[in-house]
Design a protein around this motif. Structure first.
Motif, PDB file in Angstrom:
ATOM      1  N   THR A  10       0.863  -1.183   0.000  1.00  0.00           N
ATOM      2  CA  THR A  10       0.000   0.000   0.000  1.00  0.00           C
ATOM      3  C   THR A  10       0.902   1.236   0.000  1.00  0.00           C
ATOM      4  OG1 THR A  10      -0.110   0.365   2.391  1.00  0.00           O
ATOM      5  CG2 THR A  10      -1.650  -1.265   1.462  1.00  0.00           C
ATOM      6  N   SER A  11       0.315   2.427   0.236  1.00  0.00           N
ATOM      7  CA  SER A  11       1.144   3.635   0.270  1.00  0.00           C
ATOM      8  C   SER A  11       1.948   3.730   1.564  1.00  0.00           C
ATOM      9  CB  SER A  11       0.275   4.881   0.100  1.00  0.00           C
ATOM     10  OG  SER A  11      -0.616   4.984   1.192  1.00  0.00           O
ATOM     11  N   SER A  12       1.571   2.984   2.596  1.00  0.00           N
ATOM     12  CA  SER A  12       2.260   3.132   3.886  1.00  0.00           C
ATOM     13  C   SER A  12       2.685   1.807   4.517  1.00  0.00           C
ATOM     14  CB  SER A  12       1.359   3.877   4.871  1.00  0.00           C
ATOM     15  OG  SER A  12       0.204   3.108   5.120  1.00  0.00           O
ATOM     16  N   PRO A  43       4.909   7.197   1.450  1.00  0.00           N
ATOM     17  CA  PRO A  43       4.376   6.813   0.134  1.00  0.00           C
ATOM     18  C   PRO A  43       5.399   7.032  -0.979  1.00  0.00           C
ATOM     19  CG  PRO A  43       3.431   8.893   0.836  1.00  0.00           C
ATOM     20  CD  PRO A  43       4.248   8.400   1.981  1.00  0.00           C
ATOM     21  N   GLU A  44       5.249   6.311  -2.062  1.00  0.00           N
ATOM     22  CA  GLU A  44       6.088   6.458  -3.258  1.00  0.00           C
ATOM     23  C   GLU A  44       7.573   6.457  -2.919  1.00  0.00           C
ATOM     24  OE1 GLU A  44       4.442   8.913  -6.814  1.00  0.00           O
ATOM     25  OE2 GLU A  44       3.814   9.986  -5.029  1.00  0.00           O
ATOM     26  N   THR A  48       6.693   1.595  -2.204  1.00  0.00           N
ATOM     27  CA  THR A  48       5.315   1.818  -1.743  1.00  0.00           C
ATOM     28  C   THR A  48       4.530   2.572  -2.814  1.00  0.00           C
ATOM     29  OG1 THR A  48       6.095   3.795  -0.602  1.00  0.00           O
ATOM     30  CG2 THR A  48       5.843   1.804   0.722  1.00  0.00           C
ATOM     31  N   ALA A  86       1.696   5.307  -4.419  1.00  0.00           N
ATOM     32  CA  ALA A  86       1.370   6.716  -4.218  1.00  0.00           C
ATOM     33  C   ALA A  86       0.186   6.820  -3.271  1.00  0.00           C
ATOM     34  CB  ALA A  86       1.033   7.370  -5.552  1.00  0.00           C
ATOM     35  N   GLU A  87       0.164   7.896  -2.526  1.00  0.00           N
ATOM     36  CA  GLU A  87      -0.922   8.140  -1.581  1.00  0.00           C
ATOM     37  C   GLU A  87      -2.107   8.675  -2.365  1.00  0.00           C
ATOM     38  OE1 GLU A  87      -0.647  10.099   2.805  1.00  0.00           O
ATOM     39  OE2 GLU A  87       0.485  10.975   1.188  1.00  0.00           O
ATOM     40  N   GLU A  88      -3.207   7.957  -2.351  1.00  0.00           N
ATOM     41  CA  GLU A  88      -4.370   8.402  -3.123  1.00  0.00           C
ATOM     42  C   GLU A  88      -5.478   8.757  -2.143  1.00  0.00           C
ATOM     43  OE1 GLU A  88      -3.968   8.659  -6.274  1.00  0.00           O
ATOM     44  OE2 GLU A  88      -2.371   7.287  -6.784  1.00  0.00           O
ATOM     45  N   SER A  99       1.748  13.973  -3.410  1.00  0.00           N
ATOM     46  CA  SER A  99       1.438  13.112  -4.552  1.00  0.00           C
ATOM     47  C   SER A  99       0.421  13.738  -5.506  1.00  0.00           C
ATOM     48  CB  SER A  99       0.925  11.756  -4.059  1.00  0.00           C
ATOM     49  OG  SER A  99      -0.067  11.931  -3.081  1.00  0.00           O
TER      50      SER A  99
END
Length: 181
Positions: free
Chosen positions: A9-11, A60-61, A86, A88-90, A116
């Motif tokens: 996931t992002s985290s 993230p990322e 990881t 991107a935070e969406e 992001s």
């Protein structure tokens, strides 16, 4: 090398590896941190009985380097390593606020602002109706002023976050202009 990541996931992500040790034959030393910043690596000791672990609270990322070192008192196992990036935070805008409404303008602000997000699009148009105007706003900003409106009208305002990954998330609010002089 048998160490790999799933559920990314992002985290967070889950590390999975084969059963090399048991509780009796040793433990694992796990080292991980952003590939770009080796100084911030963390080390954790894990029970030899484990074959998976979730790493969380990550950025993230970001590409992480992970090394799993089996510390066995029976025989030598080579360290297992992996690189995991990881996502991107969406996160969509979670609030859209309308303020300072006058007869011909109002102020729109939103949150959160994330690294992001490349840009925001503010779409607005009178209700009822299907004419829509678009304002492009830089991803670092979280507000804009909408002008040249009709007095005493209701507008639908939609803020769309356009992520660097190409994804889009939107949130809408209604705004009313005041009666004109």
């Amino acid at each position: 090398n048998h160490l790999h990541a799933t559920d990314i996931t992002s985290s967070s992500f889950r590390l999975v590896w084969p059963q090399l040790l048991s509780q009796e034959t040793g433990y694992y030393s796990l080292q991980y941190g952003p590939a770009a910043d080796p100084a911030t690596r963390r080390t954790q000791q894990l029970s030899g009985a484990l074959t998976s672990l979730v790493l969380s609270e990550l950025a993230p990322e970001t590409t992480y380097e992970v090394a799993l070192i089996p510390e066995s008192n029976v025989r030598f196992f080579p360290p297992q390593s992996a690189r995991v990036t990881t996502l991107a935070e969406e996160i969509s805008p979670v609030q859209v606020l309308i303020s300072e409404a006058g007869p011909r303008s109002f102020h729109v602000s939103w949150a959160p602002v994330l690294d992001s997000v490349a840009s925001f699009q503010v779409l607005y148009g009178p209700l009822p109706g299907n004419s829509v105007e678009v304002l492009e706003v830089d991803g670092r900003h979280n507000s804009t002023v909408v002008e040249h409106l009709a007095p005493n009208s209701t507008y639908l305002v939609t803020v769309t976050a356009i992520y660097r990954s190409g994804k889009e998330k939107s949130l809408s609010a209604k705004a009313c202009t005041q009666e004109g002089e």
